[in-house]
Write a protein that holds these residues in place. Sequence first.
Motif, PDB file in Angstrom:
ATOM      1  N   ARG A   1       0.796  -1.230   0.000  1.00  0.00           N
ATOM      2  CA  ARG A   1       0.000   0.000   0.000  1.00  0.00           C
ATOM      3  C   ARG A   1       0.829   1.281   0.000  1.00  0.00           C
ATOM      4  N   GLU A   2       1.854   1.307   0.872  1.00  0.00           N
ATOM      5  CA  GLU A   2       2.613   2.544   0.967  1.00  0.00           C
ATOM      6  C   GLU A   2       3.339   2.832  -0.350  1.00  0.00           C
ATOM      7  N   GLY A   3       3.900   1.794  -0.948  1.00  0.00           N
ATOM      8  CA  GLY A   3       4.589   1.968  -2.235  1.00  0.00           C
ATOM      9  C   GLY A   3       3.639   2.473  -3.301  1.00  0.00           C
ATOM     10  N   ARG A   4       2.465   1.903  -3.309  1.00  0.00           N
ATOM     11  CA  ARG A   4       1.446   2.310  -4.283  1.00  0.00           C
ATOM     12  C   ARG A   4       1.035   3.775  -4.052  1.00  0.00           C
ATOM     13  N   ALA A   5       0.853   4.129  -2.774  1.00  0.00           N
ATOM     14  CA  ALA A   5       0.466   5.503  -2.439  1.00  0.00           C
ATOM     15  C   ALA A   5       1.557   6.486  -2.875  1.00  0.00           C
ATOM     16  N   MET A   6       2.825   6.096  -2.653  1.00  0.00           N
ATOM     17  CA  MET A   6       3.921   6.997  -3.037  1.00  0.00           C
ATOM     18  C   MET A   6       4.027   7.149  -4.550  1.00  0.00           C
TER      19      MET A   6
END
Length: 241
Positions: A114-119
């Motif tokens: 999720r965090e990678g996708r959000a970034m």
Amino acid sequence: MSAIVEIRGVEKRFGAIRALGPVNLSLQPGERLGLIGPNGSGKTTLINCLSGLFAANAGTIVFEGRDITQEPAHVRARMGIARSFQIPRPFTGMSVIENLLVPMDYLPIEAGAREGRAMEILSSVGLAGRRDAPAEALSQLELRKLELARALVIEPKVLVADEAMAGLSEGEINDVLALLMRLNERGVAIIMIEHIMHAVMRFSQRVVCLETGRIIAEGLPQAVAQDKHVQKVYFGERAGR
Ligand SMILES: Nc1ncnc2c1ncn2[C@@H]1O[C@H](COP(=O)(O)OP(=O)(O)OP(=O)(O)O)[C@@H](O)[C@H]1O
Ligand SMILES: [Mg+2]
């Protein structure tokens, strides 16, 4: 090529008032469509019917060949129909990145991804450097970008940008235009609802003009801009803006 979206005979009434329709409109995969029309002509209502926020009173909406008229908004979103709101509505009391992570709770994205996708999304709209800023601290331009970023969480095939440039300076308008162009180059079909005429004209491959809930002109941007009826209801009324 077959249309990705087909809006057939869609109508929306509020009490006795017919705000929209009947409207017939199709969108091709990867197309850039401009949707114009004076205030109150039904642009947002049409998009509310497409995204499922409003149930249409009549007509059919087809997405990728499937009748989605009865599907609720969250199902349509998962299928790939995203929209940004005319008035940005970030989650306040949260940071920029949290604004993207929260809606991911409702999507089939693995927790670790999720965090990678959000970034990635924040980078694509130019907000990576603001990841930890509170939503309340954002400038008008940054708020508009966050609003678009929120729409991108579902990895849309169709994105409707409802006045994503309202209130921005010329330089900022160009910034958002370039951002929408980049998204489109990645294959996202975009419907741009906009009163900023030069931006719509530059962006769109095709323009549709609504007046009192009906399509009064449709075609190449220049042809629609020069249409007598469009000039009368739209440019005439808004002359000087
Ligand atoms: N939730 C609602 N309840 C009652 N009437 C509504 C509602 N939403 C829209 N309308 C009415 O429907 C008509 C179309 O409104 P809509 O917001 O779709 O126009 P618009 O083209 O998006 O205008 P603008 O350019 O000002 O955003 C207007 O007469 C409006 O007052
Ligand atoms: Mg509107």
